[in-house]
Scaffold this motif. Structure first.
Motif, PDB file in Angstrom:
ATOM      1  N   ASP A  35      -1.916   2.580 -11.498  1.00 45.36           N
ATOM      2  CA  ASP A  35      -1.907   3.744 -12.386  1.00 45.36           C
ATOM      3  C   ASP A  35      -0.592   3.866 -13.154  1.00 45.36           C
ATOM      4  N   MET A  67      -4.699   9.841  -0.843  1.00 42.42           N
ATOM      5  CA  MET A  67      -5.666   9.710  -1.924  1.00 42.42           C
ATOM      6  C   MET A  67      -5.147  10.295  -3.229  1.00 42.42           C
ATOM      7  N   SER A  68      -4.219  11.244  -3.147  1.00 41.46           N
ATOM      8  CA  SER A  68      -3.738  11.900  -4.354  1.00 41.46           C
ATOM      9  C   SER A  68      -2.566  11.169  -4.993  1.00 41.46           C
ATOM     10  N   LEU A  69      -1.938  10.235  -4.283  1.00 45.86           N
ATOM     11  CA  LEU A  69      -0.775   9.527  -4.817  1.00 45.86           C
ATOM     12  C   LEU A  69      -1.220   8.418  -5.767  1.00 45.86           C
ATOM     13  N   TYR A 118       3.736   5.829  -1.167  1.00 41.77           N
ATOM     14  CA  TYR A 118       3.056   5.353  -2.378  1.00 41.77           C
ATOM     15  C   TYR A 118       2.442   3.970  -2.148  1.00 41.77           C
ATOM     16  N   GLN A 142      -4.545  16.092   6.290  1.00 43.01           N
ATOM     17  CA  GLN A 142      -3.501  16.032   5.273  1.00 43.01           C
ATOM     18  C   GLN A 142      -3.095  14.621   4.870  1.00 43.01           C
ATOM     19  N   GLU A 183      -5.605  13.162   2.456  1.00 36.56           N
ATOM     20  CA  GLU A 183      -5.582  13.829   1.156  1.00 36.56           C
ATOM     21  C   GLU A 183      -4.341  13.426   0.375  1.00 36.56           C
ATOM     22  N   ASP A 184      -3.179  13.390   1.046  1.00 38.39           N
ATOM     23  CA  ASP A 184      -1.949  13.016   0.366  1.00 38.39           C
ATOM     24  C   ASP A 184      -2.047  11.600  -0.162  1.00 38.39           C
TER      25      ASP A 184
END
Length: 380
Positions: free
Chosen positions: A149, A88-90, A114, A82, A85-86
């Motif tokens: 981003d 990488m997704s932020l 972040y 987890q 994944e968290d």
């Protein structure tokens, strides 16, 4: 009848006349079905083994153990997978403006996981924030914009926002399509709309104005009220980023609506600050101990956050270590007057409060706490 064969690690099981374990115990015939393991099948079907037999008891115990082991294995995998994944997704955030508010905001964002890049006109403040949060320290706006981003601004005033966005090495020169900009500054609504339109047209960058209320204490505790302007899609995309800093996030309308709402907030705060100074001065001139005003009035109709913040400091003439600056409050009231002119709306109280504050700023007190307003009345 139960037959099993294994092909490529998959157990193929043929079952005849199995009874589903549902409250109705519905019977059905299954000609052939493929399952990953026999355990998966056993959780769905209950074969017609004699309920009280030793074989049934043994198989039931074995199934229970297999099921527990399977659950433990899944939980173990989830725990170790987890965080990656968290992370990488932020989205990667670039934060410009490390001041009284920006510093605690970056800490809240870093604590939420972040990845951060920070830049400030005063490099020492940015370096301090980077050391405290583990953020990357950018040496220029260009470096920050090109590596993130989402771009976040928390700047002193409209002029600084314009310079950072449209300057020679500003955001507009380096931004790319698909990036988002979240402006936490308190800026002029008209200028905000102009800048947002330019960035969207020239760079393909979306803009959400998200000014805040709650001061340094709110930024530190993550209890800010944030009022947003932008499209519904853009505000919803910004919401997860804002949540670590906020107790309440409200979408007020299109771009600029957040800034208008912040002006409304500051009209109440600014007029209250001017009235509190008058009130403390009058109490002192009348022989009342002003240090006891909070004890007397807290909880009544006159109570408010500005009252509880300013009254003790005014009574004690405590103007050091400001949690907010008089110049900032004056800037917001001046924007209220300008917005009132554009919208043909009268704001006489806000205009008068601005003049009271301008008098103190002219005396060199712009960087001091708004409690300095009491100095305009002397002390009995």
């Amino acid at each position: 009848m139960r037959e099993a064969s294994t092909l490529f690690g998959v157990t193929r099981i043929s079952i005849m006349k199995c009874r589903l374990t549902t409250p109705a115990f519905i019977s059905m015939s299954i000609v052939s079905r493929t399952f990953r393991t026999s355990t998966d099948l056993d959780t769905i079907c209950e074969c017609r083994t004699a309920p009280g037999s030793a074989a049934a008891t043994s198989r039931s115990h074995q199934q229970h153990q297999q099921h527990q082991q399977h659950q433990q294995h899944q939980q173990h995998q989830q725990q170790h997978r987890q965080p990656k994944e968290d992370f990488m997704s932020l989205p990667r955030l670039g934060f410009i403006g490390i001041g009284l508010m920006g510093d605690p905001m970056t800490r809240r964002l870093a604590a939420a996981g972040y990845p951060l890049v920070v830049w400030n006109r005063s490099p020492d403040k940015a370096r301090h924030a980077a050391d405290a949060t583990g953020a990357q320290l950018a040496t220029s706006i260009a470096e920050l914009v090109q590596s993130v981003d989402v771009i976040m601004l928390c700047l002193a005033n409209t002029d600084v926002v314009q310079e950072v966005v449209m300057g020679d090495d500003g955001i507009a020169r380096h931004a790319r399509p698909g990036q988002r900009l979240i402006d936490l500054s308190s800026s002029d609504p008209a200028v905000t709309r102009e800048l947002a339109a330019l960035l969207r047209h020239d760079n393909g960058v979306s803009w959400v104005d998200a000014p805040v209320s709650g001061g340094v204490a709110g930024a530190e505790s993550g209890s800010l009220a944030i009022m947003c302007g932008g499209s519904a899609e853009d505000v919803e995309a910004a919401r997860p980023i804002l949540e670590p800093m906020a107790a309440r996030i409200t979408h007020m309308g299109e771009v600029g609506a957040g800034q208008v709402t912040k002006i409304c907030n500051q009209m109440l705060v600014g007029c209250a600050a001017a009235a509190i100074a008058e009130m403390v001065a009058m109490a002192e001139a009348s022989g009342v101990d002003a240090t006891r005003l909070c004890d007397a009035l807290t909880g009544g109709f006159a109570d408010s956050t500005p009252f509880r913040m300013l009254t003790p400091r005014m009574a004690d003439r405590d103007f050091d270590a400001p949690k907010w600056h008089l110049r900032t409050l004056l800037k917001d009231l001046d924007m209220a007057v300008a917005q009132a002119q554009r919208s043909t709306s009268a704001v006489p109280m806000s205009g008068l409060a601005a003049q009271v504050m301008r008098q103190q700023v002219a005396r060199g007190n712009g960087e001091r706490d708004p409690a300095i307003l009491i100095e305009g009345y002397g002390k009995a």
